[in-house]
Design a protein around this motif. Structure first.
Motif, short mmCIF file in Angstrom:
data_model
loop_
_atom_site.label_atom_id
_atom_site.label_comp_id
_atom_site.label_asym_id
_atom_site.label_seq_id
_atom_site.Cartn_x
_atom_site.Cartn_y
_atom_site.Cartn_z
N THR A 160 45.00 -9.17 81.10
CA THR A 160 44.80 -9.82 82.41
C THR A 160 45.45 -11.08 82.56
OG1 THR A 160 42.73 -10.71 82.87
CG2 THR A 160 42.90 -8.17 83.24
N CYS A 161 46.01 -11.73 83.52
CA CYS A 161 46.52 -12.93 83.47
C CYS A 161 45.30 -14.05 83.64
CB CYS A 161 47.26 -13.38 84.93
SG CYS A 161 48.74 -12.16 85.07
N ASP A 162 44.24 -13.57 84.09
CA ASP A 162 43.23 -14.42 84.06
C ASP A 162 42.57 -14.78 82.70
OD1 ASP A 162 43.28 -14.51 86.67
OD2 ASP A 162 41.48 -13.52 87.49
N ASP A 163 42.36 -13.59 82.00
CA ASP A 163 41.86 -13.56 80.39
C ASP A 163 42.73 -14.39 79.76
OD1 ASP A 163 39.79 -12.15 81.43
OD2 ASP A 163 40.10 -10.15 80.59
N GLY A 164 44.21 -14.09 79.93
CA GLY A 164 45.00 -14.69 78.85
C GLY A 164 45.16 -16.38 79.21
N CYS A 165 44.99 -16.63 80.48
CA CYS A 165 45.05 -18.19 80.80
C CYS A 165 43.71 -18.83 80.24
CB CYS A 165 45.01 -18.05 82.35
SG CYS A 165 46.60 -18.03 82.82
N LEU A 170 41.88 -17.31 88.81
CA LEU A 170 41.79 -18.40 87.64
C LEU A 170 43.33 -18.80 87.07
CD1 LEU A 170 39.30 -18.68 84.87
CD2 LEU A 170 41.52 -18.28 84.09
N CYS A 171 43.96 -17.73 87.02
CA CYS A 171 45.47 -17.81 86.62
C CYS A 171 46.10 -18.80 87.55
CB CYS A 171 46.18 -16.56 86.66
SG CYS A 171 48.06 -16.68 86.52
N HIS A 172 46.02 -18.85 88.76
CA HIS A 172 46.48 -19.84 89.65
C HIS A 172 46.14 -21.30 89.46
CE1 HIS A 172 47.36 -16.30 92.40
NE2 HIS A 172 48.34 -16.86 92.66
N TYR A 173 44.77 -21.30 88.95
CA TYR A 173 44.32 -22.66 88.80
C TYR A 173 44.63 -23.08 87.45
CZ TYR A 173 41.66 -22.32 93.15
OH TYR A 173 41.37 -22.25 94.54
N PHE A 174 45.12 -22.32 86.59
CA PHE A 174 45.73 -22.57 85.37
C PHE A 174 47.06 -23.26 85.45
CE2 PHE A 174 48.17 -21.99 81.49
CZ PHE A 174 47.47 -22.52 80.47
N ALA A 229 41.90 -17.82 77.62
CA ALA A 229 42.10 -17.91 76.28
C ALA A 229 42.96 -18.99 76.02
CB ALA A 229 42.61 -16.37 75.69
N LEU A 230 44.17 -19.14 76.44
CA LEU A 230 45.01 -20.27 76.43
C LEU A 230 44.16 -21.68 76.64
CD1 LEU A 230 47.63 -21.35 75.33
CD2 LEU A 230 48.53 -20.93 77.57
N ALA A 231 43.56 -21.71 77.84
CA ALA A 231 42.77 -22.87 78.12
C ALA A 231 41.76 -23.11 76.84
CB ALA A 231 42.12 -22.55 79.48
N ASP A 232 41.13 -22.22 76.63
CA ASP A 232 40.02 -22.30 75.68
C ASP A 232 40.59 -23.12 74.24
OD1 ASP A 232 37.60 -22.39 74.52
OD2 ASP A 232 37.42 -20.00 73.86
N LEU A 233 41.91 -22.49 73.75
CA LEU A 233 42.62 -23.05 72.80
C LEU A 233 42.89 -24.56 72.92
CD1 LEU A 233 44.61 -19.77 71.96
CD2 LEU A 233 42.88 -20.82 70.54
N LEU A 234 43.19 -24.84 74.07
CA LEU A 234 43.40 -26.11 74.38
C LEU A 234 42.27 -27.09 74.65
CD1 LEU A 234 46.52 -25.04 76.97
CD2 LEU A 234 46.86 -26.27 74.90
#
Ligand code: OAD
Length: 350
Positions: free
Chosen positions: A287-292, A114-118, A294-299
């Protein structure tokens, strides 16, 4: 000295040397602050700096995590020390461990995370300046980053060339996966066959030319999945402008200033999340996936990101198996006619 004394020393040196913090860009030092900065439209050039931690959820181990990292699991290769597997001088004498490992970790069997796709989404949104990766697993490419978007600072498994001056033939990933290490060495005489950077070798020249243009113009640095222990990559964090926000999404804090004196020696500019003077660095421990996510959600990008991952993973899953076979059967003949095929036995060269 204790933390307070260090903070005092830091701010004293900062004031004395005129190294005062830059202008505060983020409303708050949090993922929310980063999201509203991205949404403000002022953040046009995002640089990602990534390492092995962005690929662990794909099933590829990182290097230094205790227990699970690669360096903790190399006992059966009888190395003098774990990093020797990527040390060029050691490799020239003992290529077997590297090639055995390469076969295990070769691209093709893993899907981007998921992080790569972010990161791919940052590109699609038009704000990705560049992704600087230390990884050789090619998952950024698989996720849709193209040549210009990506600097593979430690090289890549995507391509492999015979470095014999009589050959320099390009080899497919499928061929390399099945290649016998001793065949490789025979083919190239003394030089290895691969396009990845070992310790003791120079990074690709494109790395150095790109950082000169990219980092002074960076609006936001996103650092993910790296222990920031390997130079010169790690020092890139200090190349962005003084007011440029830097966010670390990682399981642990990394890249922090250890010694202020290091700054005086030119290694300064480490990340500062916790001191009284912290003004631009954000850490999100996850994790990078969770962080990405979370950021995607905020965005407001969450649904789009989920859809992208689903679509891309489905496309990878449905790839024609016969296409893979075709690649595997591709010509494997080296122009060094004296070389036997990859199935040659070790004893042939002793
Ligand atoms: P490391 O193994 O040194 O660091 C990985 C970092 O990612 C650690 O801080 C982990 O805590 C963190 N991490 C692991 N899994 C994670 C996850 N799912 N989510 C978030 N964080 C996670 O790997 P690199 O920093 O990439 O060089 O290592 C740098 C270089 O050292 C590599 O490119 C390689 C190696 O020796 C060469 O081969 C030349």
């Amino acid at each position: 000295p204790g933390d307070t004394e260090m903070d005092f020393l830091r701010s004293l040196f900062s004031r004395t040397l005129g190294l005062s913090p830059g202008e505060k860009v983020l409303d708050e030092l949090s993922l929310e602050g980063v999201a509203s900065y991205i949404q403000s439209g002022k953040c046009k050039n995002v640089i990602c700096m990534v390492g092995a931690g962005i690929s662990t959820s794909a099933g590829i181990p990182d290097f230094r995590s205790p227990g699970t990292g690669l360096y903790a699991n190399l006992q059966h290769y009888n190395l003098p020390y774990p990093e020797a597997i990527f040390q060029i001088d050691y490799f020239k004498k003992h290529p077997e461990p590297f090639f055995a490992l390469a076969r295990e970790l070769y691209p093709g069997q893993f899907k981007p995370t998921l992080c790569h796709y972010f990161i791919r989404m940052l590109k699609d949104k038009g704000i990705l300046k560049r992704c600087y990766s230390q990884n050789i697993d090619t998952l950024e490419r698989v996720a849709g980053l193209e040549g210009e978007d990506l600097i593979e600072a430690h090289g890549t498994f995507h391509t492999s060339h015979c470095v014999s001056q009589f050959c320099s033939k390009e080899y497919s990933m499928a061929w390399m996966k099945g290649a016998h290490p001793h065949f490789t060495l025979r083919c190239t005489q003394t030089a290895p066959l691969r396009d990845i950077v070992f310790f003791g070798e120079n990074l690709p020249s494109r790395f150095f030319t790109s950082i000169k243009n990219d980092f002074p113009n960076c609006d936001l640095l996103i650092i993910m999945g790296t222990s920031l222990q390997v130079q010169p990559f790690a020092s890139l964090v200090s190349r962005v402008p003084k007011n440029c926000p830097r966010v670390l999404i990682n399981m642990e804090k990394t890249g922090q200033v250890q010694l202020f004196a290091a700054g005086l020696l030119g290694f300064g500019g480490g990340l500062d999340f916790d001191s009284d003077g912290a003004y631009r660095d954000v850490v999100y421990l996850s994790t990078c996936d969770d962080g990405c996510m979370a950021l995607a959600d905020l965005l407001g990008w969450k649904a789009e990101l989920e859809e992208l991952v689903k679509r891309e993973h489905a496309a990878i899953d449905s790839k024609d198996a016969s296409k893979k076979d075709a690649t595997a059967n591709q010509s494997s003949e080296c122009s060094d006619k004296s070389s036997p095929g990859p199935e040659a036995r070790k004893s042939d060269y002793q």
